[in-house]
Design a protein around this motif. Sequence first.
Motif, PDB file in Angstrom:
ATOM      1  N   THR A  96     -69.479 -13.085-128.838  1.00  0.00           N
ATOM      2  CA  THR A  96     -68.923 -14.202-128.086  1.00  0.00           C
ATOM      3  C   THR A  96     -67.405 -14.231-128.215  1.00  0.00           C
ATOM      4  N   PRO A  97     -66.731 -14.885-127.277  1.00  0.00           N
ATOM      5  CA  PRO A  97     -65.267 -14.985-127.334  1.00  0.00           C
ATOM      6  C   PRO A  97     -64.776 -16.241-128.048  1.00  0.00           C
ATOM      7  N   TYR A  98     -65.666 -16.986-128.691  1.00  0.00           N
ATOM      8  CA  TYR A  98     -65.323 -18.326-129.167  1.00  0.00           C
ATOM      9  C   TYR A  98     -64.595 -18.393-130.508  1.00  0.00           C
ATOM     10  N   PHE A  99     -64.536 -17.303-131.237  1.00  0.00           N
ATOM     11  CA  PHE A  99     -63.986 -17.349-132.586  1.00  0.00           C
ATOM     12  C   PHE A  99     -62.720 -16.519-132.690  1.00  0.00           C
ATOM     13  N   ASN A 100     -61.728 -17.056-133.426  1.00  0.00           N
ATOM     14  CA  ASN A 100     -60.486 -16.312-133.604  1.00  0.00           C
ATOM     15  C   ASN A 100     -60.665 -15.254-134.706  1.00  0.00           C
ATOM     16  N   GLU A 101     -59.643 -14.458-134.905  1.00  0.00           N
ATOM     17  CA  GLU A 101     -59.747 -13.345-135.861  1.00  0.00           C
ATOM     18  C   GLU A 101     -59.993 -13.825-137.292  1.00  0.00           C
ATOM     19  N   ALA A 102     -59.360 -14.913-137.696  1.00  0.00           N
ATOM     20  CA  ALA A 102     -59.576 -15.449-139.050  1.00  0.00           C
ATOM     21  C   ALA A 102     -61.022 -15.910-139.221  1.00  0.00           C
ATOM     22  N   GLU A 103     -61.556 -16.582-138.210  1.00  0.00           N
ATOM     23  CA  GLU A 103     -62.941 -17.045-138.282  1.00  0.00           C
ATOM     24  C   GLU A 103     -63.905 -15.862-138.278  1.00  0.00           C
ATOM     25  N   ARG A 104     -63.620 -14.854-137.482  1.00  0.00           N
ATOM     26  CA  ARG A 104     -64.467 -13.662-137.458  1.00  0.00           C
ATOM     27  C   ARG A 104     -64.472 -12.982-138.828  1.00  0.00           C
ATOM     28  N   ALA A 105     -63.303 -12.924-139.449  1.00  0.00           N
ATOM     29  CA  ALA A 105     -63.209 -12.298-140.768  1.00  0.00           C
ATOM     30  C   ALA A 105     -64.066 -13.035-141.791  1.00  0.00           C
ATOM     31  N   VAL A 106     -64.023 -14.355-141.744  1.00  0.00           N
ATOM     32  CA  VAL A 106     -64.775 -15.123-142.737  1.00  0.00           C
ATOM     33  C   VAL A 106     -66.267 -15.164-142.402  1.00  0.00           C
ATOM     34  N   LEU A 107     -66.629 -15.112-141.122  1.00  0.00           N
ATOM     35  CA  LEU A 107     -68.048 -15.016-140.786  1.00  0.00           C
ATOM     36  C   LEU A 107     -68.620 -13.676-141.247  1.00  0.00           C
ATOM     37  N   ALA A 108     -67.847 -12.609-141.091  1.00  0.00           N
ATOM     38  CA  ALA A 108     -68.287 -11.296-141.596  1.00  0.00           C
ATOM     39  C   ALA A 108     -68.424 -11.326-143.117  1.00  0.00           C
TER      40      ALA A 108
END
Length: 156
Positions: free
Chosen positions: A83-95
């Motif tokens: 999805t396009p909804y998360f920024n790079e910082a959020e993607r990093a922490v979700l991973a």
Amino acid sequence: MQSRMKSPVMIVPQVMESLQDLGKALFASAEKNNVPARTLFLCYLRASQINGDSVCVELHSKNAIAAGETETRLFAVAAWRETPYFNEAERAVLALSEAATRINDRINPVPDEVYNEATKHYTEEGLATLITGIATVNLWNRLNVPTKQIVRIPEE
């Protein structure tokens, strides 16, 4: 549906108090270290989805909304990569949240790439807060899942 027993933290109230104090300390640290509360709730939600903890999925979804999160993003957390909804910082922490939750699934559970990406977006203190938060939600999941804690439907 019925729980196997009351929540262990209700049976041992000193544990509940300690976990509540830990939660307060985490959110105070998050605020001090520029980690949005919404980001912590996204981590909590993703780990709880992975672990199948319905109580925590509902709780952290509601808390995330109260912290300003949108329903659209909450609905997309399970498929955040697509999805396009998360920024790079959020993607990093979700991973990081996924990797730290699935530590038994892989030989190298938290690869350097995942950890290093998170360090690009958070200070050491912020990252410590996030890692401790991820560990804490996994603890709650491990209390709720074996005892089959269920979401309580409010009476109308």
